[in-house]
Scaffold this active site. Structure first.
Site, mmCIF file in Angstrom:
data_model
loop_
_atom_site.group_PDB
_atom_site.id
_atom_site.type_symbol
_atom_site.label_atom_id
_atom_site.label_comp_id
_atom_site.label_asym_id
_atom_site.label_seq_id
_atom_site.Cartn_x
_atom_site.Cartn_y
_atom_site.Cartn_z
ATOM 1 N N TYR A 237 0.750 -1.231 -0.062
ATOM 2 C CA TYR A 237 0.032 0.027 -0.028
ATOM 3 C C TYR A 237 0.841 1.223 -0.035
ATOM 4 C CZ TYR A 237 -3.867 -2.859 0.804
ATOM 5 O OH TYR A 237 -5.005 -3.860 0.608
ATOM 6 N N LYS B 143 3.855 -14.852 4.448
ATOM 7 C CA LYS B 143 4.258 -15.760 3.426
ATOM 8 C C LYS B 143 5.848 -15.822 3.139
ATOM 9 C CE LYS B 143 2.729 -18.150 -0.360
ATOM 10 N NZ LYS B 143 1.820 -19.363 -0.260
ATOM 11 N N ASP C 283 -1.958 -18.406 3.237
ATOM 12 C CA ASP C 283 -3.025 -19.364 2.573
ATOM 13 C C ASP C 283 -3.599 -20.438 3.515
ATOM 14 O OD1 ASP C 283 -0.335 -19.910 2.447
ATOM 15 O OD2 ASP C 283 -0.451 -20.938 0.362
ATOM 16 N N ASP D 177 -5.806 -6.584 5.330
ATOM 17 C CA ASP D 177 -7.198 -6.082 4.468
ATOM 18 C C ASP D 177 -7.889 -7.316 4.073
ATOM 19 O OD1 ASP D 177 -8.775 -4.517 3.245
ATOM 20 O OD2 ASP D 177 -7.442 -3.695 1.611
ATOM 21 N N ASP E 263 -12.013 -8.832 5.686
ATOM 22 C CA ASP E 263 -13.289 -9.071 5.004
ATOM 23 C C ASP E 263 -13.848 -10.368 5.284
ATOM 24 O OD1 ASP E 263 -13.070 -6.358 4.206
ATOM 25 O OD2 ASP E 263 -14.077 -6.861 2.326
#
Ligand code: NAD
Length: 338
Positions: free
Chosen positions: A127, A174, A207, A231, A235
């Site tokens: 970002y 990751k 993941d 982010d 959700d």
């Protein structure tokens, strides 16, 4: 003698923003805590009048008041102006994004008793907005991870855990692929974890974390993530507790804090009195906690629970037929009566 009001910057935002902000102001006013709202226009709606989605006066207002309540603001996809949210978080150094995810009574969901907190780094990662065309047909987007920001967000997560009765922090990463960037993030998390032996610490690859969340969200307590993973996972977690209309958030820095829901401007619902205001109302409760008005924050949460359990004034996303104003009114009346 009446107490002086808290002056709070109020950003109605775009789409459903003005509706959910008005609903939240109604509920917060019902607590009896005196507020002076300093309304500032930001987002797509500000471009016509000010030529920019984030006029300098908005930042000045938040810097002065140190607290802001914000509705969602629109960001065009793949073109147009940069995100107001990303800019606000960077300019005000609101480095910690706190997103509690809790199952509430009366809300239909395949999941029960979910109670976790997403702590998302808010200022860097992909970002940073550093993208460029290397040669036609090839673009580069830079993922920036620093020791300073990673240590600070890890510190925030562990400092949050203890007083909030949280037992475990899970760093999500990751680092098997991004060995340097996510590797640095993990190094910082490990160092901070060692200073907090009373809070359990684990690491899960992003993941796998998503799969484990979907299978068994109760196994998680505090999730600690970089900006992009945070982010996306926020959700995903909102889906456990009834969707985006139920997910509150806080953006916290050293010298200012901004409270807003996880959801966006929902153009499909805008202007129709259909949006669920609970996500922003619960963000308002987080703001009351931040102001150390814990009793009022508790009353707001209790009123939300009571109205949901009663089930008479639910918005469409919750299976009811009530409008934004009706559910807000029902919650406000409960707050007043408490
Ligand atoms: P969105 O959150 O606006 O909507 C996603 C889905 O959730 C839609 O079906 C919408 O109707 C539903 N929804 C969202 N909020 C709801 C509520 N309060 N009650 C009931 N249903 C609700 O996400 P999007 O469509 O991806 O984004 C729309 C715009 O919002 C974009 O311009 C995006 O950049 C912006 N956005 C802003 C913020 C923010 O300001 N913090 C956050 C996310 C997205």
């Amino acid at each position: 003698m009446s107490r002086p009001p808290y002056t709070v910057t109020l950003i109605p935002g775009d789409g459903i923003g003005p509706e959910v902000v008005a609903a939240t102001v109604r509920v917060l006013t019902a607590t009896g805590i005196p507020f002076e709202w300093e309304t500032q226009i930001a987002g797509a709606g500000a471009i016509g009048e000010f030529g920019t989605p984030l006029p300098p006066r908005v930042l000045e207002s938040i810097r002065r008041n140190k607290v802001a309540l914000k509705g969602p603001t629109e960001t065009p996809v793949a073109t147009g102006h940069r995100s107001v949210n990303v800019e606000l978080r960077k300019q005000l150094d609101l480095y910690a994004n706190l997103r509690p995810v809790e199952s509430l009574p009366g809300v239909k969901s395949r999941y029960e008793r979910v109670d976790l907190v997403v702590v998302r780094e808010n200022t860097e990662d992909l970002y940073s907005g550093l993208e460029h065309v290397v040669v036609p047909g090839v673009v580069e987007s830079l993922k920036i991870i620093t020791e300073k920001a990673s240590t600070r967000i890890a510190q925030f997560a562990f400092d949050y855990a203890r007083p909030h009765g949280r037992k475990k922090v899970t760093a999500v990463h990751k680092a098997n692929i991004m060995k340097l960037s996510d590797g640095l993030f993990l190094d910082c998390c490990r160092r901070v974890a060692k200073e907090h032996p009373d809070v359990a610490y684990e690491e899960v690859i992003v993941d796998n974390a998503c799969m484990q969340l979907v299978l068994d969200p109760q196994r998680f307590d505090v999730l600690l993530l970089e900006n992009l993973y945070g982010d996306i996972v926020s959700d995903l977690c909102a889906g456990f507790v009834g969707g985006l209309g139920m997910a509150p958030g806080a953006n916290i820095g050293v010298s200012a804090a901004l409270f807003e829901a996880v959801h966006g401007s929902a153009p499909d619902l805008a202007g129709k009195n259909l949006a669920n205001p609970i996500a922003l109302i619960l963000s308002g409760a987080l703001m009351l906690d931040h102001l150390r008005e814990h009793d009022a924050a508790g009353r707001v949460r209790q009123a939300v629970r009571a109205v949901l359990a009663e089930g008479h004034a639910l918005t469409r996303d919750l299976g009811g037929a009530a409008g934004t104003t009706e559910i807000a009114e029902a919650i406000a009346r409960r707050v007043q009566a408490a």
